[in-house]
Design a protein around this motif. Structure first.
Motif, short mmCIF file in Angstrom:
data_model
loop_
_atom_site.label_atom_id
_atom_site.label_comp_id
_atom_site.label_asym_id
_atom_site.label_seq_id
_atom_site.Cartn_x
_atom_site.Cartn_y
_atom_site.Cartn_z
N ALA A 174 29.13 40.21 45.71
CA ALA A 174 29.40 40.46 44.03
C ALA A 174 29.96 41.92 43.84
O ALA A 174 31.04 41.88 43.27
N PHE A 175 29.67 42.84 44.14
CA PHE A 175 30.10 44.23 43.99
C PHE A 175 31.46 44.38 44.72
O PHE A 175 32.41 44.78 44.21
N CYS A 176 31.68 43.81 46.07
CA CYS A 176 33.04 43.95 46.80
C CYS A 176 33.90 43.25 45.83
O CYS A 176 35.07 43.76 45.75
N ARG A 177 33.68 42.12 45.41
CA ARG A 177 34.56 41.25 44.72
C ARG A 177 34.92 41.87 43.53
O ARG A 177 36.26 41.89 42.86
N LEU A 178 34.02 42.63 42.87
CA LEU A 178 34.23 43.42 41.77
C LEU A 178 35.30 44.92 41.89
O LEU A 178 35.95 45.44 40.99
N PRO A 212 50.87 34.88 41.26
CA PRO A 212 50.01 36.26 41.46
C PRO A 212 49.92 36.97 40.19
O PRO A 212 50.58 37.00 39.47
N VAL A 213 48.36 37.37 40.05
CA VAL A 213 48.02 37.99 38.79
C VAL A 213 47.83 39.67 38.92
O VAL A 213 47.05 39.65 39.98
N GLU A 214 48.04 40.16 38.36
CA GLU A 214 47.93 41.80 38.45
C GLU A 214 46.23 41.91 37.65
O GLU A 214 46.41 41.94 36.53
N ALA A 215 45.40 42.00 38.39
CA ALA A 215 43.89 42.08 37.61
C ALA A 215 43.52 43.25 37.56
O ALA A 215 43.61 44.24 38.26
N PRO A 216 43.49 43.81 35.98
CA PRO A 216 42.85 45.01 35.55
C PRO A 216 41.81 45.40 36.04
O PRO A 216 40.82 44.48 36.48
N PRO A 217 41.15 46.75 36.46
CA PRO A 217 39.84 46.98 37.04
C PRO A 217 38.76 46.62 36.15
O PRO A 217 38.91 46.26 34.72
N VAL A 218 37.74 46.35 36.54
CA VAL A 218 36.50 45.87 35.98
C VAL A 218 35.70 46.89 35.18
O VAL A 218 35.55 47.99 35.70
N VAL A 263 32.93 35.56 56.45
CA VAL A 263 33.53 35.49 54.97
C VAL A 263 33.57 36.67 54.27
O VAL A 263 34.46 37.01 53.76
N LEU A 264 32.38 37.47 54.28
CA LEU A 264 32.09 38.51 53.45
C LEU A 264 32.97 39.79 53.97
O LEU A 264 33.57 40.41 53.50
N ALA A 265 33.03 39.74 55.44
CA ALA A 265 33.76 40.92 56.00
C ALA A 265 35.13 40.59 55.60
O ALA A 265 35.98 41.55 55.52
N ALA A 266 35.87 39.23 55.57
CA ALA A 266 36.94 39.14 55.45
C ALA A 266 37.45 39.42 53.97
O ALA A 266 38.60 39.68 53.66
N GLU A 267 36.59 39.44 53.19
CA GLU A 267 36.64 39.83 51.63
C GLU A 267 36.54 41.56 51.49
O GLU A 267 36.99 42.07 50.60
N GLY A 268 36.20 42.20 52.59
CA GLY A 268 36.27 43.69 52.52
C GLY A 268 34.97 44.39 52.73
O GLY A 268 34.77 45.54 52.99
N ARG A 321 32.91 35.96 40.77
CA ARG A 321 33.39 34.75 41.41
C ARG A 321 34.77 34.81 40.50
O ARG A 321 35.98 34.35 40.89
N ALA A 322 34.68 34.61 39.25
CA ALA A 322 35.79 34.64 38.35
C ALA A 322 36.86 35.67 38.69
O ALA A 322 38.00 35.34 38.63
N TYR A 323 36.43 36.80 38.81
CA TYR A 323 37.36 37.89 39.01
C TYR A 323 38.20 37.87 40.62
O TYR A 323 39.26 38.00 40.80
N HIS A 324 37.28 37.20 41.46
CA HIS A 324 37.94 36.90 42.71
C HIS A 324 38.93 35.83 42.71
O HIS A 324 40.02 36.00 43.12
#
Ligand code: FAD
Length: 483
Positions: free
Chosen positions: A190-194, A75-81, A222-227, A60-63
Protein backbone atom coordinates in the motif's frame (compact mmCIF):
# COMPACT_ATOMS: atom_id res chain seq x y z
CA UNK A 1 -25.67 -19.77 46.96
CA UNK A 2 -23.34 -16.88 46.17
CA UNK A 3 -24.93 -13.92 44.42
CA UNK A 4 -23.16 -11.76 41.88
CA UNK A 5 -23.83 -8.32 40.35
CA UNK A 6 -23.88 -9.75 36.82
CA UNK A 7 -24.43 -13.13 35.17
CA UNK A 8 -21.53 -12.45 32.83
CA UNK A 9 -18.75 -9.85 32.73
CA UNK A 10 -16.73 -9.34 29.56
CA UNK A 11 -13.40 -7.55 29.49
CA UNK A 12 -12.56 -6.08 26.08
CA UNK A 13 -14.91 -4.53 23.54
CA UNK A 14 -13.39 -5.87 20.30
CA UNK A 15 -14.64 -8.59 17.94
CA UNK A 16 -14.62 -11.36 20.56
CA UNK A 17 -16.01 -9.32 23.46
CA UNK A 18 -18.74 -7.68 21.38
CA UNK A 19 -19.90 -11.08 20.05
CA UNK A 20 -20.23 -12.45 23.57
CA UNK A 21 -21.87 -9.28 24.91
CA UNK A 22 -24.46 -9.11 22.17
CA UNK A 23 -25.28 -12.85 22.35
CA UNK A 24 -25.42 -12.99 26.15
CA UNK A 25 -27.52 -9.82 26.55
CA UNK A 26 -30.01 -10.84 23.87
CA UNK A 27 -30.39 -14.24 25.55
CA UNK A 28 -31.38 -12.54 28.80
CA UNK A 29 -28.13 -12.70 30.79
CA UNK A 30 -27.36 -9.64 32.93
CA UNK A 31 -24.29 -8.56 31.01
CA UNK A 32 -21.43 -6.15 31.77
CA UNK A 33 -18.96 -5.15 29.05
CA UNK A 34 -15.78 -3.36 30.13
CA UNK A 35 -13.54 -1.54 27.65
CA UNK A 36 -10.41 0.43 28.48
CA UNK A 37 -10.46 2.72 25.40
CA UNK A 38 -13.11 5.45 25.20
CA UNK A 39 -14.84 3.60 22.32
CA UNK A 40 -15.88 0.06 21.44
CA UNK A 41 -14.73 -1.79 18.34
CA UNK A 42 -11.22 -2.95 19.26
CA UNK A 43 -8.15 -3.23 17.08
CA UNK A 44 -9.96 -4.38 13.96
CA UNK A 45 -12.05 -1.23 13.71
CA UNK A 46 -9.54 1.35 14.91
CA UNK A 47 -6.05 0.10 14.07
CA UNK A 48 -6.47 -3.09 12.04
CA UNK A 49 -8.74 -4.56 9.38
CA UNK A 50 -10.85 -1.49 8.68
CA UNK A 51 -8.15 1.19 8.31
CA UNK A 52 -5.82 -1.23 6.51
CA UNK A 53 -8.41 -2.33 3.95
CA UNK A 54 -9.48 1.29 3.42
CA UNK A 55 -5.86 2.31 2.83
CA UNK A 56 -5.30 -0.65 0.51
CA UNK A 57 -8.30 0.41 -1.60
CA UNK A 58 -6.99 3.97 -1.84
CA UNK A 59 -3.55 2.70 -2.83
CA UNK A 60 -5.09 0.45 -5.50
CA UNK A 61 -7.00 3.38 -6.99
CA UNK A 62 -3.77 5.42 -7.16
CA UNK A 63 -1.92 2.46 -8.67
CA UNK A 64 -4.59 2.13 -11.37
CA UNK A 65 -4.30 5.86 -12.06
CA UNK A 66 -0.56 5.50 -12.60
CA UNK A 67 -1.03 2.46 -14.84
CA UNK A 68 -3.84 3.54 -17.16
CA UNK A 69 -1.94 2.29 -20.22
CA UNK A 70 -2.50 -1.31 -19.08
CA UNK A 71 -6.18 -0.69 -19.90
CA UNK A 72 -5.53 0.94 -23.27
CA UNK A 73 -5.98 4.44 -21.85
CA UNK A 74 -3.71 7.47 -22.22
CA UNK A 75 -1.06 7.91 -19.50
CA UNK A 76 -2.02 10.19 -16.62
CA UNK A 77 0.32 12.38 -14.60
CA UNK A 78 -0.75 11.48 -11.04
CA UNK A 79 -0.14 14.29 -8.51
CA UNK A 80 1.56 13.24 -5.24
CA UNK A 81 -0.56 11.81 -2.46
CA UNK A 82 -1.73 14.07 0.37
CA UNK A 83 -1.84 11.61 3.25
CA UNK A 84 -4.04 13.92 5.32
CA UNK A 85 -6.83 13.34 2.79
CA UNK A 86 -6.18 9.58 2.89
CA UNK A 87 -6.32 9.72 6.68
CA UNK A 88 -9.64 11.60 6.50
CA UNK A 89 -11.09 8.86 4.31
CA UNK A 90 -9.87 6.19 6.73
CA UNK A 91 -11.42 8.06 9.67
CA UNK A 92 -14.74 8.46 7.87
CA UNK A 93 -14.98 4.71 7.19
CA UNK A 94 -14.14 3.96 10.83
CA UNK A 95 -16.77 6.46 11.98
CA UNK A 96 -19.46 4.85 9.80
CA UNK A 97 -18.71 1.38 11.18
CA UNK A 98 -18.35 2.68 14.75
CA UNK A 99 -22.12 3.30 14.78
CA UNK A 100 -22.70 -0.48 14.75
CA UNK A 101 -20.38 -0.82 17.73
CA UNK A 102 -21.72 2.06 19.82
CA UNK A 103 -22.35 2.00 23.56
CA UNK A 104 -26.01 2.96 22.87
CA UNK A 105 -26.52 -0.03 20.60
CA UNK A 106 -25.19 -2.42 23.23
CA UNK A 107 -27.34 -0.76 25.86
CA UNK A 108 -30.37 -1.28 23.60
CA UNK A 109 -29.42 -4.97 23.36
CA UNK A 110 -29.40 -5.06 27.17
CA UNK A 111 -25.67 -4.92 28.02
CA UNK A 112 -24.22 -2.42 30.49
CA UNK A 113 -21.05 -0.84 29.04
CA UNK A 114 -18.38 0.56 31.38
CA UNK A 115 -15.07 2.16 30.43
CA UNK A 116 -11.97 1.44 32.51
CA UNK A 117 -9.25 -1.10 33.24
CA UNK A 118 -10.42 -3.81 35.63
CA UNK A 119 -8.19 -5.91 37.88
CA UNK A 120 -9.30 -9.25 39.30
CA UNK A 121 -9.11 -9.29 43.11
CA UNK A 122 -10.63 -12.76 43.31
CA UNK A 123 -11.95 -15.26 40.80
CA UNK A 124 -15.39 -13.63 40.55
CA UNK A 125 -14.62 -10.00 41.30
CA UNK A 126 -12.81 -7.11 39.66
CA UNK A 127 -11.87 -3.68 40.89
CA UNK A 128 -13.10 -1.15 38.32
CA UNK A 129 -12.84 2.64 38.61
CA UNK A 130 -12.50 2.42 42.40
CA UNK A 131 -15.37 0.00 43.06
CA UNK A 132 -15.86 -3.76 43.12
CA UNK A 133 -17.96 -5.60 40.55
CA UNK A 134 -18.72 -9.30 40.56
CA UNK A 135 -19.98 -11.71 37.90
CA UNK A 136 -20.76 -15.41 37.91
CA UNK A 137 -18.90 -15.91 34.64
CA UNK A 138 -16.11 -13.80 33.16
CA UNK A 139 -14.75 -13.57 29.63
CA UNK A 140 -11.32 -12.11 28.92
CA UNK A 141 -11.26 -10.75 25.38
CA UNK A 142 -8.58 -8.11 25.64
CA UNK A 143 -6.91 -8.74 22.26
CA UNK A 144 -3.26 -8.25 21.42
CA UNK A 145 -0.74 -5.46 20.86
CA UNK A 146 2.21 -5.17 18.50
CA UNK A 147 5.16 -7.09 19.88
CA UNK A 148 8.01 -4.87 21.03
CA UNK A 149 11.02 -6.96 19.91
CA UNK A 150 14.35 -6.75 21.69
CA UNK A 151 16.34 -4.77 19.14
CA UNK A 152 19.29 -2.66 20.15
CA UNK A 153 18.36 1.03 20.12
CA UNK A 154 14.66 0.47 19.41
CA UNK A 155 13.42 2.02 22.67
CA UNK A 156 15.35 5.23 21.97
CA UNK A 157 14.46 5.38 18.27
CA UNK A 158 11.07 6.70 17.14
CA UNK A 159 9.19 3.97 15.31
CA UNK A 160 5.61 3.24 14.39
CA UNK A 161 3.28 0.26 14.64
CA UNK A 162 -0.23 -0.46 13.37
CA UNK A 163 -1.44 1.92 16.10
CA UNK A 164 0.16 4.93 14.35
CA UNK A 165 0.47 4.09 10.68
CA UNK A 166 -3.09 5.04 9.67
CA UNK A 167 -2.96 8.43 11.33
CA UNK A 168 0.33 9.83 9.96
CA UNK A 169 0.16 13.49 8.97
CA UNK A 170 2.14 13.01 5.80
CA UNK A 171 3.24 10.21 3.53
CA UNK A 172 6.73 9.05 4.54
CA UNK A 173 9.36 9.33 1.81
CA UNK A 174 10.86 6.07 3.00
CA UNK A 175 9.73 3.24 5.24
CA UNK A 176 11.66 0.25 6.54
CA UNK A 177 9.35 -2.54 7.70
CA UNK A 178 10.64 -5.05 10.23
CA UNK A 179 8.85 -8.36 9.64
CA UNK A 180 7.05 -9.84 6.63
CA UNK A 181 3.80 -11.24 8.00
CA UNK A 182 0.38 -10.27 6.61
CA UNK A 183 0.29 -6.79 8.23
CA UNK A 184 3.83 -5.98 7.05
CA UNK A 185 3.26 -7.19 3.50
CA UNK A 186 -0.11 -5.46 3.09
CA UNK A 187 1.37 -2.18 4.33
CA UNK A 188 4.50 -2.59 2.16
CA UNK A 189 2.44 -2.75 -1.01
CA UNK A 190 0.00 0.00 0.00
CA UNK A 191 2.69 2.52 0.95
CA UNK A 192 4.84 1.65 -2.06
CA UNK A 193 1.85 2.25 -4.35
CA UNK A 194 1.21 5.61 -2.67
CA UNK A 195 4.79 6.68 -3.40
CA UNK A 196 6.90 5.69 -0.37
CA UNK A 197 10.23 3.91 -0.88
CA UNK A 198 9.61 0.67 1.03
CA UNK A 199 12.14 -1.88 2.23
CA UNK A 200 11.18 -5.05 4.12
CA UNK A 201 13.57 -6.88 6.42
CA UNK A 202 12.66 -10.48 7.17
CA UNK A 203 14.54 -12.96 9.33
CA UNK A 204 13.56 -16.08 7.39
CA UNK A 205 13.94 -16.88 3.70
CA UNK A 206 10.24 -16.43 2.91
CA UNK A 207 7.62 -13.75 3.43
CA UNK A 208 4.23 -14.86 4.86
CA UNK A 209 5.87 -17.88 6.46
CA UNK A 210 2.61 -19.75 7.21
CA UNK A 211 1.81 -19.91 3.48
CA UNK A 212 3.21 -22.25 0.84
CA UNK A 213 6.47 -20.91 -0.54
CA UNK A 214 5.30 -20.81 -4.18
CA UNK A 215 2.30 -18.62 -3.25
CA UNK A 216 4.29 -16.33 -0.94
CA UNK A 217 7.10 -15.97 -3.49
CA UNK A 218 4.60 -15.02 -6.20
CA UNK A 219 3.34 -12.16 -3.99
CA UNK A 220 6.90 -11.11 -3.26
CA UNK A 221 7.70 -10.94 -6.98
CA UNK A 222 4.63 -8.78 -7.66
CA UNK A 223 5.59 -6.39 -4.86
CA UNK A 224 9.22 -6.33 -5.93
CA UNK A 225 8.16 -5.48 -9.49
CA UNK A 226 6.12 -2.59 -8.05
CA UNK A 227 9.20 -1.29 -6.23
CA UNK A 228 9.33 -2.91 -2.75
CA UNK A 229 12.82 -4.12 -1.78
CA UNK A 230 13.00 -7.32 0.26
CA UNK A 231 15.93 -8.32 2.45
CA UNK A 232 15.36 -11.98 3.37
CA UNK A 233 17.42 -14.11 5.76
CA UNK A 234 18.36 -10.86 7.45
CA UNK A 235 18.65 -10.29 11.20
CA UNK A 236 18.26 -6.80 12.50
CA UNK A 237 21.34 -5.82 14.52
CA UNK A 238 20.11 -2.48 15.75
CA UNK A 239 18.42 0.80 14.98
CA UNK A 240 19.54 4.35 15.67
CA UNK A 241 17.88 7.74 15.90
CA UNK A 242 19.66 10.09 13.48
CA UNK A 243 17.40 13.05 14.29
CA UNK A 244 15.36 13.66 11.16
CA UNK A 245 16.00 10.08 9.96
CA UNK A 246 16.59 6.63 11.43
CA UNK A 247 19.21 3.98 10.70
CA UNK A 248 18.51 0.25 10.53
CA UNK A 249 21.44 -2.18 10.51
CA UNK A 250 21.01 -5.83 9.58
CA UNK A 251 23.16 -8.82 8.80
CA UNK A 252 22.62 -11.39 6.07
CA UNK A 253 23.40 -15.11 6.37
CA UNK A 254 26.94 -14.61 5.07
CA UNK A 255 27.60 -12.09 7.83
CA UNK A 256 27.54 -9.00 5.58
CA UNK A 257 26.23 -5.97 7.44
CA UNK A 258 24.02 -3.43 5.63
CA UNK A 259 22.87 -0.10 6.95
CA UNK A 260 19.71 1.61 5.66
CA UNK A 261 18.64 5.18 6.33
CA UNK A 262 14.90 5.75 6.46
CA UNK A 263 12.34 8.33 7.50
CA UNK A 264 10.11 5.83 9.30
CA UNK A 265 10.43 2.36 10.79
CA UNK A 266 7.32 0.16 11.00
CA UNK A 267 7.65 -2.65 13.53
CA UNK A 268 5.42 -5.59 12.54
CA UNK A 269 7.12 -8.59 14.14
CA UNK A 270 4.20 -10.37 15.75
CA UNK A 271 1.66 -9.76 18.47
CA UNK A 272 1.66 -9.87 22.28
CA UNK A 273 -1.46 -10.84 24.29
CA UNK A 274 -2.98 -8.00 26.36
CA UNK A 275 -2.89 -9.51 29.83
CA UNK A 276 -1.00 -6.90 31.82
CA UNK A 277 -2.77 -5.50 34.87
CA UNK A 278 -5.57 -8.07 34.92
CA UNK A 279 -4.03 -10.11 37.76
CA UNK A 280 -4.91 -13.33 35.95
CA UNK A 281 -2.15 -15.58 37.25
CA UNK A 282 -2.88 -14.52 40.84
CA UNK A 283 -6.46 -15.85 40.53
CA UNK A 284 -5.34 -19.13 38.91
CA UNK A 285 -5.71 -18.40 35.20
CA UNK A 286 -2.71 -19.94 33.43
CA UNK A 287 -0.84 -18.11 30.68
CA UNK A 288 1.77 -19.28 28.25
CA UNK A 289 4.09 -17.45 25.83
CA UNK A 290 1.29 -16.94 23.32
CA UNK A 291 -1.46 -15.88 25.69
CA UNK A 292 -4.20 -17.24 27.93
CA UNK A 293 -4.45 -21.04 27.90
CA UNK A 294 -7.91 -22.33 27.03
CA UNK A 295 -9.47 -25.72 26.43
CA UNK A 296 -11.64 -26.60 23.41
CA UNK A 297 -14.63 -24.93 25.07
CA UNK A 298 -12.66 -21.69 25.50
CA UNK A 299 -12.47 -22.20 29.28
CA UNK A 300 -9.33 -21.08 31.06
CA UNK A 301 -7.81 -23.01 33.96
CA UNK A 302 -10.57 -21.35 36.05
CA UNK A 303 -13.57 -23.00 34.41
CA UNK A 304 -15.98 -20.07 34.91
CA UNK A 305 -13.50 -17.68 33.27
CA UNK A 306 -13.40 -17.90 29.50
CA UNK A 307 -11.00 -16.28 27.03
CA UNK A 308 -11.47 -15.62 23.32
CA UNK A 309 -9.88 -13.74 20.43
CA UNK A 310 -6.30 -12.56 19.96
CA UNK A 311 -5.55 -12.85 23.69
CA UNK A 312 -5.39 -16.67 23.40
CA UNK A 313 -2.74 -16.31 20.66
CA UNK A 314 -4.16 -18.87 18.22
CA UNK A 315 -5.71 -17.54 15.01
CA UNK A 316 -5.49 -13.78 15.23
CA UNK A 317 -8.32 -12.78 12.90
CA UNK A 318 -11.55 -10.92 13.50
CA UNK A 319 -13.68 -13.79 12.24
CA UNK A 320 -11.77 -16.23 14.51
CA UNK A 321 -12.44 -13.91 17.47
CA UNK A 322 -16.14 -13.77 16.55
CA UNK A 323 -16.30 -17.56 16.14
CA UNK A 324 -14.64 -18.13 19.52
CA UNK A 325 -17.01 -15.59 21.07
CA UNK A 326 -19.92 -17.70 19.76
CA UNK A 327 -18.41 -20.82 21.35
CA UNK A 328 -18.26 -18.95 24.67
CA UNK A 329 -21.95 -17.99 24.40
CA UNK A 330 -22.90 -21.63 23.73
CA UNK A 331 -20.95 -22.89 26.71
CA UNK A 332 -21.46 -20.09 29.22
CA UNK A 333 -25.08 -19.11 28.51
CA UNK A 334 -26.71 -22.16 26.86
CA UNK A 335 -24.55 -24.55 28.89
CA UNK A 336 -24.07 -26.60 25.72
CA UNK A 337 -20.61 -28.19 25.65
CA UNK A 338 -19.67 -26.84 22.21
CA UNK A 339 -16.05 -27.26 21.15
CA UNK A 340 -14.00 -25.08 18.88
CA UNK A 341 -12.93 -26.57 15.54
CA UNK A 342 -10.44 -24.70 13.39
CA UNK A 343 -10.25 -27.31 10.59
CA UNK A 344 -11.83 -25.01 8.03
CA UNK A 345 -11.00 -21.59 9.44
CA UNK A 346 -10.37 -19.39 6.39
CA UNK A 347 -8.15 -16.32 6.16
CA UNK A 348 -6.86 -13.91 3.57
CA UNK A 349 -3.92 -11.58 3.09
CA UNK A 350 -5.21 -8.54 1.23
CA UNK A 351 -2.29 -7.81 -1.04
CA UNK A 352 -2.97 -7.41 -4.76
CA UNK A 353 -3.20 -10.25 -5.73
CA UNK A 354 -4.84 -11.54 -2.57
CA UNK A 355 -3.84 -14.81 -0.94
CA UNK A 356 -6.71 -16.72 0.65
CA UNK A 357 -6.50 -20.00 2.48
CA UNK A 358 -8.77 -22.62 4.01
CA UNK A 359 -7.83 -25.94 5.56
CA UNK A 360 -4.51 -27.52 4.75
CA UNK A 361 -1.93 -26.01 2.46
CA UNK A 362 0.99 -28.11 1.27
CA UNK A 363 3.18 -26.95 4.13
CA UNK A 364 0.68 -27.84 6.85
CA UNK A 365 -0.23 -31.17 5.20
CA UNK A 366 3.45 -32.14 4.99
CA UNK A 367 4.02 -31.12 8.64
CA UNK A 368 1.04 -33.26 9.67
CA UNK A 369 2.44 -36.22 7.69
CA UNK A 370 -0.61 -36.28 5.40
CA UNK A 371 -0.21 -37.73 1.90
CA UNK A 372 -1.81 -35.34 -0.53
CA UNK A 373 -2.31 -34.43 -4.19
CA UNK A 374 -2.55 -30.92 -5.58
CA UNK A 375 -4.77 -29.82 -8.47
CA UNK A 376 -4.24 -26.33 -9.85
CA UNK A 377 -5.82 -23.90 -12.25
CA UNK A 378 -4.25 -20.61 -13.23
CA UNK A 379 -5.88 -17.18 -13.46
CA UNK A 380 -4.19 -16.59 -16.81
CA UNK A 381 -6.58 -19.26 -18.16
CA UNK A 382 -9.67 -17.57 -16.69
CA UNK A 383 -11.44 -15.37 -19.27
CA UNK A 384 -12.66 -12.77 -16.78
CA UNK A 385 -9.24 -12.49 -15.22
CA UNK A 386 -7.73 -11.66 -18.60
CA UNK A 387 -10.43 -9.07 -19.27
CA UNK A 388 -9.61 -7.50 -15.90
CA UNK A 389 -5.91 -7.36 -16.78
CA UNK A 390 -5.07 -9.90 -14.07
CA UNK A 391 -2.70 -12.69 -15.06
CA UNK A 392 -0.95 -13.58 -11.83
CA UNK A 393 -2.08 -16.38 -9.57
CA UNK A 394 -3.62 -19.77 -9.28
CA UNK A 395 -5.87 -21.94 -7.16
CA UNK A 396 -4.56 -25.05 -5.44
CA UNK A 397 -7.02 -27.74 -4.41
CA UNK A 398 -5.46 -30.19 -1.97
CA UNK A 399 -6.88 -33.71 -1.68
CA UNK A 400 -5.81 -36.39 0.76
CA UNK A 401 -5.04 -39.92 -0.38
CA UNK A 402 -8.74 -40.85 -0.16
CA UNK A 403 -9.39 -37.97 -2.59
CA UNK A 404 -11.14 -35.97 0.11
CA UNK A 405 -10.62 -32.19 -0.19
CA UNK A 406 -8.59 -30.98 2.80
CA UNK A 407 -7.71 -27.47 1.75
CA UNK A 408 -7.79 -24.75 -0.88
CA UNK A 409 -5.38 -21.90 -1.47
CA UNK A 410 -6.19 -19.09 -3.86
CA UNK A 411 -3.68 -16.50 -5.02
CA UNK A 412 -5.33 -14.03 -7.33
CA UNK A 413 -7.79 -11.20 -7.81
CA UNK A 414 -10.56 -11.18 -5.18
CA UNK A 415 -9.22 -14.41 -3.69
CA UNK A 416 -10.83 -13.64 -0.33
CA UNK A 417 -14.26 -13.47 -1.97
CA UNK A 418 -13.63 -16.52 -4.18
CA UNK A 419 -12.74 -18.57 -1.12
CA UNK A 420 -16.31 -18.24 0.22
CA UNK A 421 -17.56 -20.91 -2.18
CA UNK A 422 -15.00 -23.27 -0.66
CA UNK A 423 -16.09 -22.29 2.85
CA UNK A 424 -19.52 -23.66 1.94
CA UNK A 425 -18.17 -26.68 0.00
CA UNK A 426 -15.80 -27.81 2.75
CA UNK A 427 -18.06 -27.12 5.73
CA UNK A 428 -21.08 -28.52 3.93
CA UNK A 429 -19.13 -31.58 2.73
CA UNK A 430 -20.33 -30.82 -0.81
CA UNK A 431 -19.03 -33.31 -3.38
CA UNK A 432 -16.54 -32.06 -5.97
CA UNK A 433 -18.80 -33.54 -8.65
CA UNK A 434 -21.59 -31.23 -7.42
CA UNK A 435 -19.31 -28.20 -7.59
CA UNK A 436 -17.98 -29.16 -11.02
CA UNK A 437 -21.45 -29.73 -12.46
CA UNK A 438 -23.07 -26.63 -10.91
CA UNK A 439 -23.50 -23.93 -13.56
CA UNK A 440 -21.42 -20.83 -12.74
CA UNK A 441 -21.97 -17.42 -14.32
CA UNK A 442 -19.74 -16.63 -17.30
CA UNK A 443 -17.41 -14.77 -17.34
CA UNK A 444 -16.54 -14.72 -13.65
CA UNK A 445 -13.41 -15.22 -11.63
CA UNK A 446 -15.39 -17.80 -9.63
CA UNK A 447 -15.35 -20.17 -12.59
CA UNK A 448 -11.84 -21.02 -11.41
CA UNK A 449 -13.44 -22.90 -8.48
CA UNK A 450 -15.50 -25.06 -10.79
CA UNK A 451 -12.57 -25.53 -13.18
CA UNK A 452 -10.19 -26.79 -10.52
CA UNK A 453 -12.78 -29.35 -9.39
CA UNK A 454 -13.09 -30.33 -13.07
CA UNK A 455 -9.28 -30.63 -13.28
CA UNK A 456 -9.50 -33.37 -10.66
CA UNK A 457 -12.54 -35.07 -12.21
CA UNK A 458 -11.76 -34.94 -15.94
CA UNK A 459 -9.15 -37.75 -16.03
CA UNK A 460 -11.81 -39.96 -14.40
CA UNK A 461 -14.57 -38.96 -16.85
CA UNK A 462 -12.46 -38.95 -20.00
CA UNK A 463 -10.57 -42.16 -19.15
CA UNK A 464 -9.73 -44.99 -21.56
CA UNK A 465 -12.06 -47.27 -19.60
CA UNK A 466 -15.06 -44.98 -20.09
CA UNK A 467 -14.16 -44.48 -23.77
CA UNK A 468 -13.91 -48.22 -24.31
CA UNK A 469 -17.23 -48.83 -22.53
CA UNK A 470 -19.02 -46.23 -24.65
CA UNK A 471 -17.47 -47.64 -27.81
CA UNK A 472 -18.62 -51.12 -26.85
CA UNK A 473 -22.20 -50.18 -25.94
CA UNK A 474 -22.91 -47.41 -28.47
CA UNK A 475 -20.49 -48.26 -31.33
CA UNK A 476 -18.73 -44.86 -31.20
CA UNK A 477 -16.22 -44.59 -34.03
CA UNK A 478 -13.40 -42.77 -32.20
CA UNK A 479 -11.17 -39.82 -33.17
CA UNK A 480 -11.99 -37.81 -36.27
CA UNK A 481 -8.74 -35.86 -36.31
CA UNK A 482 -5.12 -36.23 -35.11
CA UNK A 483 -3.51 -39.13 -33.28
C1 FAD B 1 -3.04 -3.85 10.75
C2 FAD B 1 -3.94 -5.01 11.03
C3 FAD B 1 -4.74 -5.50 10.02
C4 FAD B 1 -5.60 -6.57 10.27
N1 FAD B 1 -6.37 -7.03 9.27
C5 FAD B 1 -7.21 -8.07 9.49
C6 FAD B 1 -8.05 -8.53 8.47
O1 FAD B 1 -8.04 -8.02 7.35
N2 FAD B 1 -8.90 -9.56 8.75
C7 FAD B 1 -8.94 -10.14 9.98
O2 FAD B 1 -9.72 -11.07 10.19
N3 FAD B 1 -8.14 -9.72 10.98
C8 FAD B 1 -7.28 -8.69 10.76
N4 FAD B 1 -6.50 -8.23 11.78
C9 FAD B 1 -6.57 -8.90 13.10
C10 FAD B 1 -7.78 -8.42 13.92
O3 FAD B 1 -7.73 -7.03 14.06
C11 FAD B 1 -7.78 -9.09 15.27
O4 FAD B 1 -7.66 -10.47 15.11
C12 FAD B 1 -9.07 -8.80 16.04
O5 FAD B 1 -9.18 -7.42 16.28
C13 FAD B 1 -9.08 -9.56 17.35
O6 FAD B 1 -10.24 -9.26 18.06
P1 FAD B 1 -10.22 -9.32 19.67
O7 FAD B 1 -11.61 -9.06 20.10
O8 FAD B 1 -9.54 -10.52 20.12
O9 FAD B 1 -9.26 -8.12 20.08
P2 FAD B 1 -9.42 -6.56 19.85
O10 FAD B 1 -10.22 -6.26 18.65
O11 FAD B 1 -8.06 -5.98 19.92
O12 FAD B 1 -10.26 -6.08 21.11
C14 FAD B 1 -9.72 -6.12 22.40
C15 FAD B 1 -10.30 -4.97 23.17
O13 FAD B 1 -9.92 -5.11 24.52
C16 FAD B 1 -9.56 -3.84 25.03
N5 FAD B 1 -8.68 -4.06 26.19
C17 FAD B 1 -7.39 -4.46 26.19
N6 FAD B 1 -6.94 -4.56 27.45
C18 FAD B 1 -7.98 -4.23 28.25
C19 FAD B 1 -8.13 -4.14 29.64
N7 FAD B 1 -7.13 -4.42 30.49
N8 FAD B 1 -9.33 -3.76 30.13
C20 FAD B 1 -10.38 -3.45 29.29
N9 FAD B 1 -10.27 -3.51 27.98
C21 FAD B 1 -9.09 -3.91 27.46
C22 FAD B 1 -8.88 -3.17 23.87
O14 FAD B 1 -8.84 -1.77 24.01
C23 FAD B 1 -9.75 -3.63 22.71
O15 FAD B 1 -10.81 -2.74 22.46
C24 FAD B 1 -5.64 -7.16 11.56
C25 FAD B 1 -4.83 -6.65 12.60
C26 FAD B 1 -4.00 -5.59 12.33
C27 FAD B 1 -3.15 -5.06 13.45
Amino acid sequence: MATYDYDIGIIGGGAAGLTVASGAAQLGAKTLLIEKEPHLGGDCLHYGCVPSKTLIRTARAYHTLKNTQVYGLPPVEAPPVDFLRVKERIQSVIAAIQEHDSEERFCRLGAQVEFGEPTFFDEHGVRLNGRSVSAKTWVVATGSSPDNPRIEGLDETPHITNKDIFSLDRLPESLVILGAGPIAVEMAQAFCRLGTKVRVIQRSGQILTKEDQDMADAIMHVLAAEGVTFHLNASVLGVKNLGSAREVRFQDREGNVTSLTTERILVAMGRDPNVKGLNLEEIGVALDRKGIQVDERMRTTRKHIYAAGDVIGKFQFTHAAGYEGGIVVSNAIFHLPRKVDYTFLPWCTYTDPELASIGMNEKRAAEAGIEYNVFTEEFKDNDRSLAEGERVGKIKLILDRHEKPIGVQILGPRAGELLSEWVAVLNGKVKLTTLASAVHTYPTLAEINKRVAGRYLSPKIFSDRIRKGLKFFFQLKGRACGE
